[in-house]
Design an enzyme around this catalytic site. Sequence first.
Site, PDB file in Angstrom:
ATOM      1  N   SER A  43      16.124 121.482  84.829  1.00 24.84           N
ATOM      2  CA  SER A  43      15.769 120.092  84.991  1.00 24.84           C
ATOM      3  C   SER A  43      14.406 119.720  84.423  1.00 24.84           C
ATOM      4  O   SER A  43      14.056 118.549  84.350  1.00 24.84           O
ATOM      5  CB  SER A  43      15.802 119.746  86.482  1.00 24.84           C
TER       6      SER A  43
ATOM      7  N   LYS B 109       5.803 116.635  86.422  1.00 26.33           N
ATOM      8  CA  LYS B 109       7.224 116.319  86.404  1.00 26.33           C
ATOM      9  C   LYS B 109       7.550 115.180  87.366  1.00 26.33           C
ATOM     10  O   LYS B 109       6.901 115.027  88.406  1.00 26.33           O
ATOM     11  CB  LYS B 109       8.015 117.581  86.776  1.00 26.33           C
TER      12      LYS B 109
ATOM     13  N   SER C 167      15.559 125.990  86.433  1.00 22.83           N
ATOM     14  CA  SER C 167      15.041 124.762  85.833  1.00 22.83           C
ATOM     15  C   SER C 167      13.680 124.890  85.165  1.00 22.83           C
ATOM     16  O   SER C 167      13.211 123.940  84.552  1.00 22.83           O
ATOM     17  CB  SER C 167      14.985 123.642  86.882  1.00 22.83           C
TER      18      SER C 167
END
Length: 458
Positions: free
Chosen positions: A148, A71, A172
């Site tokens: 996220s 990520k 998230s």
Amino acid sequence: MNIDDYTAHDATGLRELISAGHVTAAEVEQAARQALTEANNRVNGLASPPFSPALGHDPGGPLAGVPFLIKDIGPMAAGVPFFLGSRALGPGVPARGDTDLMRRFRAAGLVTLGLTTMPELGLCFTTEPVRFGPARNPWDLGRSAGGSSGGAAALVAAGAVPVAHASDGAGSIRVPAACCGLVGLKPSRGRVPYGPDLGEAGFGMVEPFVLTRTVRDTALMLDVVSGPATGDKYTAPPYPALPGPRRLRVAVTTEAWSGAPVDHEVAASAERTALLLQRQGHLVERASPAVDWDAVIQALVVTQIAFLGSVFRHSPLDPALLEGVSRSTLEAAGELGALDLMAALDAQNRVTRSVAAFFTDHDVLVTPTMARLPAPLGTIRYDEPGLELEPFVRSMFDHAPFTPPFNVTGQPAISLPLGRSVSGLPIGVQLVAGYGREDLLLTLASGLEQEAPWPRVS
């Protein structure tokens, strides 16, 4: 290996094929690169072109040859530029070295092929950063993939890779898992390392891990990366030795502690899951912990303002290029006082004590993961001038009010894709256990996966 063979296997299956000599790691990587290109063209989940070559890894690791993504907020990998979803970091900030978690990913043999998108600074339940554009849900390209960790979820669900790194500061991991029909475990506080540059993330309320398509991959990944690193502030306890299968005390609630309305299809999926557990022999009752919602908001909002303010205090970030909520959040950090932070930590303690008491009488809590189906793109608007973090968070949490309390408490929670809407969208069901009891969640999740297997994106 052709692309259909590749996408049909989870991480465990790919590793078994490689170990048995049916396919080489190079052939798997070649198929993965083709799948990644095709999937990204559909869902827009990459923050930069694929790494060429892949990041270094141990060819003898337990997951050697399995394709993987990280990520755009870390784990930091030496030399890789990170953007945190923001235009304000220009060409990106190259990582000075590997974090402890990245070292574990490399040691496992994971073949890291790229960087996945996230909302700016990771502060949103949808992934629609101005810099990269929206990550699209592969079940419906007009809907959000969640946030996220939305880029990761979109690409795993679309078949690009079987597993990808994700992180969870209020939901998230679990929210994107629910949106995209994946397995998303938020581990206990201290189960997975965050060092060495950080002693903790978000004052211990952010946990890193992965998104997968199967429970066995989630369990394997937890075995591979969990455990304390040198100097860690928190260390989750080892799993207790269980005498074998036993009747668990399961509570179920579909009422949001915030008072937000819950979609009837979403609530029904959680209720059906509770019935499945009851048929499996567990003692199920309707019950809920006492959650002070305002204290949850205070704990998460104030600590995130303080944490982000400290992280970006000496960064090369250009404030003029920040999106609206990010800009007001970093401005608020300059006005935050020590007493404000202490009050937020006191709120965290109150929530943790209250919720922990509930788990002295219950082993597992079942809830919806989200209160609503995946939102159409553009629904949650982050780039609004002058919008402060607290009102934004309260509004955003109406979409997923069931996940944030367990970041405050540090308990493990998993989202499983156990429901489908009439329109065909995935619906996540959340299971929560007491601190350190990922073993209970994974045992129940495995049984549910066998009894009610979930489909893949067609």
